[in-house]
Design an enzyme around this catalytic site. Structure first.
Site, mmCIF file in Angstrom:
data_model
loop_
_atom_site.group_PDB
_atom_site.id
_atom_site.type_symbol
_atom_site.label_atom_id
_atom_site.label_comp_id
_atom_site.label_asym_id
_atom_site.label_seq_id
_atom_site.Cartn_x
_atom_site.Cartn_y
_atom_site.Cartn_z
ATOM 1 N N ASP A 6 0.868 -1.180 0.000
ATOM 2 C CA ASP A 6 0.000 0.000 0.000
ATOM 3 C C ASP A 6 0.900 1.223 0.000
ATOM 4 O OD1 ASP A 6 -2.290 1.664 0.272
ATOM 5 O OD2 ASP A 6 -1.900 1.844 2.413
ATOM 6 N N SER A 7 0.281 2.374 -0.237
ATOM 7 C CA SER A 7 1.027 3.625 -0.196
ATOM 8 C C SER A 7 1.469 3.969 1.227
ATOM 9 C CB SER A 7 0.149 4.746 -0.734
ATOM 10 O OG SER A 7 -1.048 4.793 0.018
ATOM 11 N N CYS A 69 -3.840 -0.981 -2.037
ATOM 12 C CA CYS A 69 -4.097 0.437 -2.330
ATOM 13 C C CYS A 69 -5.067 0.578 -3.512
ATOM 14 C CB CYS A 69 -2.762 1.087 -2.678
ATOM 15 S SG CYS A 69 -2.889 2.821 -3.063
ATOM 16 N N GLU A 148 -4.977 8.966 9.532
ATOM 17 C CA GLU A 148 -3.568 8.841 9.921
ATOM 18 C C GLU A 148 -3.268 9.567 11.221
ATOM 19 O OE1 GLU A 148 -1.312 9.499 6.378
ATOM 20 O OE2 GLU A 148 -1.780 7.455 5.735
ATOM 21 N N CYS A 180 -11.112 3.049 -0.619
ATOM 22 C CA CYS A 180 -9.821 3.546 -0.122
ATOM 23 C C CYS A 180 -9.450 2.741 1.112
ATOM 24 C CB CYS A 180 -9.928 5.034 0.218
ATOM 25 S SG CYS A 180 -8.435 5.695 0.984
ATOM 26 N N HIS A 182 -8.139 3.480 3.829
ATOM 27 C CA HIS A 182 -8.323 4.066 5.156
ATOM 28 C C HIS A 182 -9.781 4.109 5.629
ATOM 29 C CE1 HIS A 182 -4.316 5.315 4.141
ATOM 30 N NE2 HIS A 182 -4.158 6.026 5.256
HETATM 31 N N1 DGL Z 1 -3.877 3.850 -0.103
HETATM 32 C C1 DGL Z 1 -4.594 4.902 -0.791
HETATM 33 C C2 DGL Z 1 -5.838 4.320 -1.449
HETATM 34 O O1 DGL Z 1 -6.368 3.301 -1.060
HETATM 35 C C3 DGL Z 1 -4.971 6.025 0.148
HETATM 36 C C4 DGL Z 1 -3.803 6.844 0.626
HETATM 37 C C5 DGL Z 1 -3.041 7.514 -0.491
HETATM 38 O O2 DGL Z 1 -3.557 8.446 -1.137
HETATM 39 O O3 DGL Z 1 -1.922 7.112 -0.727
HETATM 40 O O4 DGL Z 1 -6.316 4.880 -2.397
#
Ligand code: DGL
Length: 259
Positions: A6-7, A69, A148, A180, A182
């Site tokens: 993931d990011s 992600c 976060e 997403c 999060h």
């Molecule tokens: N992991 C990203 C997503 O699911 C969210 C956080 C980001 O923008 O990197 O789209």
């Protein structure tokens, strides 16, 4: 091992879903905390990061790759499938499949980062399967930083969620895809603000279910993955806040390793 990336830290929602759904398959996670967020970056940059993250996980012994992600899933799925000869899973198709198999499926809502929503991928995939449905999507860029910060139940978070969901609520969506990593952490507030009759579809749970089915139909791949219930968690940058958020998501104290 199952390799997940993931990011950042948010993809641990998928790790949690995999832990809850599978039989103790060993997991290796990479959170690209040094380069987060992906949601506001260009397609080319996100695709390049996705390739690098996959190379890292394969180098550590991953046998299958899961893009937790949504933003990476929306731009890099075909690229990874062409480049790497291992099963690659993304989080978008499983959520779409759940949405289109609901009893009430004519008005579907989607929320995600700007990158994911602007890619139009959810809308395209839903329309392919259900051409008569109406899809309403809206980006919610402030939700990632709120999660976060650990602001899961602050009045400000409730207010922002309400404001973002208002256009979907007035269009009377019947289901809402959390597109997403999060957003599952805000599921209670999201359900409250969108209305209790709306079915919430969590892409982390949807992909975990898909992978469980994959292992059942591919015992040869399942057999290559050790099942000791281990999870190694790597990140590209580390702070105390990342460890706190990671522990909150996994509901246990965890330590992250910087690479
Ligand atoms: N992991 C990203 C997503 O699911 C969210 C956080 C980001 O923008 O990197 O789209």
């Amino acid at each position: 091992m199952i390799g997940i990336f993931d990011s950042g830290i948010g993809g641990l929602t998928t790790v949690k879903a995999l832990m809850d759904t599978l039989d103790g398959h060993d997991l290796i996670y990479f959170g690209d905390t040094a380069r987060t967020p992906y949601g506001s970056k260009s397609r080319d940059t996100v695709a390049r990061y996705a390739i690098e993250n996959t190379e890292f996980l394969l180098g550590k012994g991953a046998k299958i790759i899961v893009m937790a992600c949504n933003t990476a899933s929306s731009v890099a799925t075909e690229i990874l499938k062409e480049k790497f000869h291992v099963p690659v899973f993304e989080v978008i198709t499983p959520a779409v499949e759940q949405a289109v198999s609901q009893k009430n499926r004519s008005r579907i809502g989607v929320i995600g980062t700007r990158g994911t929503i602007n890619s139009g991928i959810y809308e395209r995939l839903i329309k392919e399967k259900l051409p008569d449905s109406s899809v309403f999507s809206t980006p919610c860029p402030l939700l990632v930083p709120l999660v976060e910060e650990g602001w899961f139940d602050k009045p400000e978070t409730r207010m922002i969620v309400k404001k973002y969901l208002h256009p979907l609520k007035v269009r009377q969506v019947e289901s809402l895809i959390l597109g997403c990593t999060h957003y599952p952490l805000l599921k209670t507030i999201i359900q409250e603000k969108i209305g209790k009759r709306v079915k919430i579809i969590d892409s982390s749970v949807a992909v975990a279910e898909k992978i469980r089915e994959f292992f059942l139909s591919h015992p040869e791949t399942d057999g290559t993955i050790a099942k000791n219930g281990l999870a190694e968690l790597f990140v590209s940058d580390i702070t105390a806040q990342f460890e706190t958020t990671a522990s909150t998501i996994l509901k246990r104290k965890v330590s992250l390793t910087k690479v």
